[in-house]
Design a protein around this motif. Sequence first.
Motif, mmCIF file in Angstrom:
data_model
loop_
_atom_site.group_PDB
_atom_site.id
_atom_site.type_symbol
_atom_site.label_atom_id
_atom_site.label_comp_id
_atom_site.label_asym_id
_atom_site.label_seq_id
_atom_site.Cartn_x
_atom_site.Cartn_y
_atom_site.Cartn_z
ATOM 1 N N LEU A 177 0.831 -1.207 0.000
ATOM 2 C CA LEU A 177 0.000 0.000 0.000
ATOM 3 C C LEU A 177 0.867 1.260 0.000
ATOM 4 O O LEU A 177 0.664 2.178 -0.819
ATOM 5 N N ALA A 178 1.841 1.314 0.904
ATOM 6 C CA ALA A 178 2.709 2.490 0.996
ATOM 7 C C ALA A 178 3.551 2.659 -0.265
ATOM 8 O O ALA A 178 3.828 3.787 -0.689
ATOM 9 N N SER A 179 3.943 1.556 -0.882
ATOM 10 C CA SER A 179 4.736 1.624 -2.116
ATOM 11 C C SER A 179 3.921 2.185 -3.266
ATOM 12 O O SER A 179 4.417 3.002 -4.060
ATOM 13 N N ASP A 191 -6.277 4.713 -6.457
ATOM 14 C CA ASP A 191 -7.010 4.219 -7.633
ATOM 15 C C ASP A 191 -6.466 2.854 -8.037
ATOM 16 O O ASP A 191 -7.237 1.959 -8.431
ATOM 17 N N PHE A 192 -5.149 2.699 -7.941
ATOM 18 C CA PHE A 192 -4.545 1.395 -8.240
ATOM 19 C C PHE A 192 -5.075 0.335 -7.274
ATOM 20 O O PHE A 192 -5.454 -0.765 -7.691
ATOM 21 N N MET A 193 -5.089 0.645 -5.970
ATOM 22 C CA MET A 193 -5.558 -0.328 -4.981
ATOM 23 C C MET A 193 -7.020 -0.684 -5.199
ATOM 24 O O MET A 193 -7.428 -1.846 -5.001
ATOM 25 N N ARG A 327 -3.482 6.490 9.153
ATOM 26 C CA ARG A 327 -4.248 7.202 8.140
ATOM 27 C C ARG A 327 -4.417 6.370 6.872
ATOM 28 O O ARG A 327 -5.532 6.255 6.330
ATOM 29 N N LEU A 328 -3.333 5.785 6.396
ATOM 30 C CA LEU A 328 -3.410 4.986 5.174
ATOM 31 C C LEU A 328 -4.281 3.752 5.360
ATOM 32 O O LEU A 328 -5.068 3.391 4.479
#
Length: 341
Positions: A177-179, A191-193, A327-328
């Motif tokens: 996710l962070a990457s 949007d990718f996730m 947050r993420l």
Amino acid sequence: MKKLTTTALGTVIALAASMSAAQAEKLTLYCSAQEEWCQLMARGFEDATGIDVNMTRKSSGETFAQIRAESSNPKGDVWWGGTGDPHLQAAEEGLTMEYVSPMRGELHDWAISQAESAGNRTIGIYSGALGYGYNTDLLAANNLPEPACWKDLLKPEYKGHVQMANPNSSGTAYTTLASMVQIFGEDEGFDFMKGLHANINQYTKSGSAPIKAAGRGESTIGIVFMHDAVAQAVAGFPIKVVAPCEGTGYEIGSMSIIDGARNEDEAKAFYDWALSADAQNLALQVNAFQVPSNKGAQTSDSAPDMSTIKLINYDFKKYGSSDERKRLLQKWDEDVSTLPQ
């Protein structure tokens, strides 16, 4: 275990063994690497020092949650392995203690940088690049194209063929996710996730589970650290390892002493021993293909060559911070996990 040659480590181990004999102390180890490696580290330390080890294996996200839940009455002594981000968050929250090992002079700079960014409350023990692997037999059987990039995984033909872990429980998945946020920017990263979510067949608890499922033929593609995909290929499964074309993030697997550890001296002895080349060479016995942090430790010829992989400048301090991680994860929970598939 062969005789250790490092003077500082030998002194520490001798003191630990003497202390153990006199007090019959034990060590409670929380481990977030693969089960076989965790067991080998526990038994190896027992053999080196005579200290009994009670080891529990959980993913890094689960272990972090456990340490936080136990903070008023700590049960564990050392947390070994797992991605560095939750170790950094634990350090920020004061859940781990400051310790400067006499073994630091033997370590790569990236391992020491991890320690310095956390006020010496954690340290790097191995590194590994993020990527994915796919089952070549299943890919061919389903007439699917060979993926080479992150965005390839968003193609509609891969619907139901991709597996990854849940970023709330898995450090591997949080690193993913962070990457994506760092590679594509936050809006495009999410949007990718969201697009990836449409193709996911299961979110697992453990970070390495998706590639193990692919190896068994239960899923086609697993998003994991590349060394976990290599392990499946070396074991004889039809897995091809991919370093995505856009570039990728990486982990610095870490180790921390839990603040308020009941067996602090034993914890420090384990910490020092685990940074030795001999201890890190144990990885080769269980096909763990990470890059070790001790400069003198051996790296398998099968391990991914980090120098050939397009690595991003992963911001460990930012994405390992408590606020940013919360947050993420909250944004993923609200904006991604709730979407229909």
